[in-house]
Scaffold this motif. Structure first.
Motif, PDB file in Angstrom:
ATOM      1  N   TYR A  34      24.723  46.998  39.411  1.00 34.39           N
ATOM      2  CA  TYR A  34      25.690  46.590  38.325  1.00 34.39           C
ATOM      3  C   TYR A  34      25.495  45.082  37.764  1.00 34.39           C
ATOM      4  O   TYR A  34      25.128  44.365  39.012  1.00 34.39           O
ATOM      5  N   ASN A  35      25.158  44.671  36.627  1.00 39.10           N
ATOM      6  CA  ASN A  35      25.379  43.260  36.401  1.00 39.10           C
ATOM      7  C   ASN A  35      26.825  42.898  36.786  1.00 39.10           C
ATOM      8  O   ASN A  35      27.730  43.592  36.666  1.00 39.10           O
ATOM      9  N   ASP A  36      26.899  41.558  37.167  1.00 38.16           N
ATOM     10  CA  ASP A  36      27.966  41.298  38.274  1.00 38.16           C
ATOM     11  C   ASP A  36      29.152  40.932  37.286  1.00 38.16           C
ATOM     12  O   ASP A  36      28.979  40.672  35.844  1.00 38.16           O
ATOM     13  N   TYR A  37      30.357  41.472  37.765  1.00 39.18           N
ATOM     14  CA  TYR A  37      31.481  41.331  36.768  1.00 39.18           C
ATOM     15  C   TYR A  37      32.726  41.244  37.788  1.00 39.18           C
ATOM     16  O   TYR A  37      32.515  41.242  39.103  1.00 39.18           O
ATOM     17  N   ILE A  38      33.760  40.976  37.245  1.00 38.26           N
ATOM     18  CA  ILE A  38      35.221  40.721  37.954  1.00 38.26           C
ATOM     19  C   ILE A  38      35.932  42.005  38.190  1.00 38.26           C
ATOM     20  O   ILE A  38      36.271  42.562  37.098  1.00 38.26           O
ATOM     21  N   HIS A  39      36.332  42.297  39.174  1.00 34.20           N
ATOM     22  CA  HIS A  39      37.200  43.724  39.442  1.00 34.20           C
ATOM     23  C   HIS A  39      38.623  42.977  40.077  1.00 34.20           C
ATOM     24  O   HIS A  39      38.658  42.497  40.979  1.00 34.20           O
ATOM     25  N   ILE A  40      39.603  43.317  39.054  1.00 32.37           N
ATOM     26  CA  ILE A  40      40.936  42.530  39.705  1.00 32.37           C
ATOM     27  C   ILE A  40      41.854  43.429  39.998  1.00 32.37           C
ATOM     28  O   ILE A  40      41.887  44.534  39.077  1.00 32.37           O
ATOM     29  N   GLU A  41      42.576  43.621  41.290  1.00 34.46           N
ATOM     30  CA  GLU A  41      43.677  44.295  41.403  1.00 34.46           C
ATOM     31  C   GLU A  41      44.706  43.750  41.871  1.00 34.46           C
ATOM     32  O   GLU A  41      44.627  42.722  42.561  1.00 34.46           O
ATOM     33  N   LYS A  42      46.021  44.131  41.122  1.00 37.27           N
ATOM     34  CA  LYS A  42      46.969  42.964  41.466  1.00 37.27           C
ATOM     35  C   LYS A  42      48.293  44.138  41.397  1.00 37.27           C
ATOM     36  O   LYS A  42      48.681  44.867  40.762  1.00 37.27           O
ATOM     37  N   GLU A  43      49.287  44.097  42.731  1.00 38.13           N
ATOM     38  CA  GLU A  43      50.293  44.711  42.897  1.00 38.13           C
ATOM     39  C   GLU A  43      51.299  43.779  42.866  1.00 38.13           C
ATOM     40  O   GLU A  43      51.590  42.661  43.529  1.00 38.13           O
ATOM     41  N   TRP A  44      52.115  43.744  41.758  1.00 38.33           N
ATOM     42  CA  TRP A  44      53.094  42.657  41.390  1.00 38.33           C
ATOM     43  C   TRP A  44      54.232  42.989  42.131  1.00 38.33           C
ATOM     44  O   TRP A  44      55.045  43.989  42.586  1.00 38.33           O
ATOM     45  N   GLY A  45      54.846  42.001  42.612  1.00 32.51           N
ATOM     46  CA  GLY A  45      56.148  41.800  43.504  1.00 32.51           C
ATOM     47  C   GLY A  45      57.183  41.649  42.617  1.00 32.51           C
ATOM     48  O   GLY A  45      57.249  41.306  41.464  1.00 32.51           O
ATOM     49  N   PHE A  50      56.696  42.111  36.212  1.00 29.26           N
ATOM     50  CA  PHE A  50      56.046  43.414  36.401  1.00 29.26           C
ATOM     51  C   PHE A  50      56.497  44.055  37.650  1.00 29.26           C
ATOM     52  O   PHE A  50      55.660  44.894  38.417  1.00 29.26           O
ATOM     53  N   ASP A  51      57.673  44.088  37.988  1.00 26.21           N
ATOM     54  CA  ASP A  51      58.232  44.408  39.540  1.00 26.21           C
ATOM     55  C   ASP A  51      57.587  45.626  39.880  1.00 26.21           C
ATOM     56  O   ASP A  51      57.703  46.794  39.210  1.00 26.21           O
ATOM     57  N   GLY A  52      56.744  45.722  40.758  1.00 24.37           N
ATOM     58  CA  GLY A  52      56.239  46.853  41.561  1.00 24.37           C
ATOM     59  C   GLY A  52      55.176  47.480  40.822  1.00 24.37           C
ATOM     60  O   GLY A  52      54.515  48.595  41.213  1.00 24.37           O
ATOM     61  N   GLU A  53      54.530  46.975  39.828  1.00 30.26           N
ATOM     62  CA  GLU A  53      53.550  47.654  38.838  1.00 30.26           C
ATOM     63  C   GLU A  53      52.168  47.081  39.755  1.00 30.26           C
ATOM     64  O   GLU A  53      52.030  46.304  40.154  1.00 30.26           O
ATOM     65  N   LYS A  54      51.259  48.177  39.382  1.00 35.38           N
ATOM     66  CA  LYS A  54      49.899  47.986  40.051  1.00 35.38           C
ATOM     67  C   LYS A  54      49.030  47.781  38.859  1.00 35.38           C
ATOM     68  O   LYS A  54      48.756  48.847  37.835  1.00 35.38           O
ATOM     69  N   HIS A  55      48.289  46.695  38.714  1.00 33.74           N
ATOM     70  CA  HIS A  55      47.301  46.469  37.357  1.00 33.74           C
ATOM     71  C   HIS A  55      45.990  46.306  38.289  1.00 33.74           C
ATOM     72  O   HIS A  55      45.680  45.834  39.290  1.00 33.74           O
ATOM     73  N   SER A  56      45.117  46.935  37.385  1.00 32.75           N
ATOM     74  CA  SER A  56      43.670  46.536  37.904  1.00 32.75           C
ATOM     75  C   SER A  56      42.830  46.634  36.441  1.00 32.75           C
ATOM     76  O   SER A  56      43.029  47.202  35.633  1.00 32.75           O
ATOM     77  N   PHE A  57      41.656  45.836  36.376  1.00 32.22           N
ATOM     78  CA  PHE A  57      40.849  45.547  35.483  1.00 32.22           C
ATOM     79  C   PHE A  57      39.625  45.122  35.773  1.00 32.22           C
ATOM     80  O   PHE A  57      39.404  44.492  36.847  1.00 32.22           O
ATOM     81  N   ASP A  58      38.702  45.047  34.985  1.00 35.48           N
ATOM     82  CA  ASP A  58      37.195  44.602  35.089  1.00 35.48           C
ATOM     83  C   ASP A  58      36.808  43.904  33.815  1.00 35.48           C
ATOM     84  O   ASP A  58      37.179  43.803  32.608  1.00 35.48           O
ATOM     85  N   ILE A  59      36.123  42.697  34.114  1.00 38.55           N
ATOM     86  CA  ILE A  59      35.777  41.645  33.067  1.00 38.55           C
ATOM     87  C   ILE A  59      34.410  41.394  33.207  1.00 38.55           C
ATOM     88  O   ILE A  59      33.934  41.254  34.388  1.00 38.55           O
TER      89      ILE A  59
END
Ligand SMILES: [Zn+2]
Length: 78
Positions: A34-45, A50-59
């Protein structure tokens, strides 16, 4: 004596990646990387919107470039 049975191992791998900002597919080079990209995963505290939500996305790198150009404090880099 070993008694064998048939089994199937299922391997989950990434088939495609899309940039969440522009919606474009992040392509692979001719070698299949893959051409390089950012993958972010965040579990909000707690103590967040976003209490307790899990977010992920790619840029993709083009959208990253635009995003960081708006930062008031530049990214750390070498
Ligand atoms: Zn993009």
């Amino acid at each position: 004596m070993e008694v064998l049975k048939n089994s199937i191992d299922i391997k989950i791998e990434i088939e495609k990646v899309f940039c969440n900002v522009c919606g474009e597919e992040i392509k692979k080079d001719i070698y299949g990387y893959y051409n390089d990209y950012i993958h972010i995963e965040k579990e909000w505290g707690y103590n967040s919107d976003f209490d307790g939500e899990k977010h992920s996305f790619d840029i993709c790198s083009q959208c990253y470039k635009k995003m960081v150009s708006d930062f008031k404090i530049p990214v750390n880099g070498e």
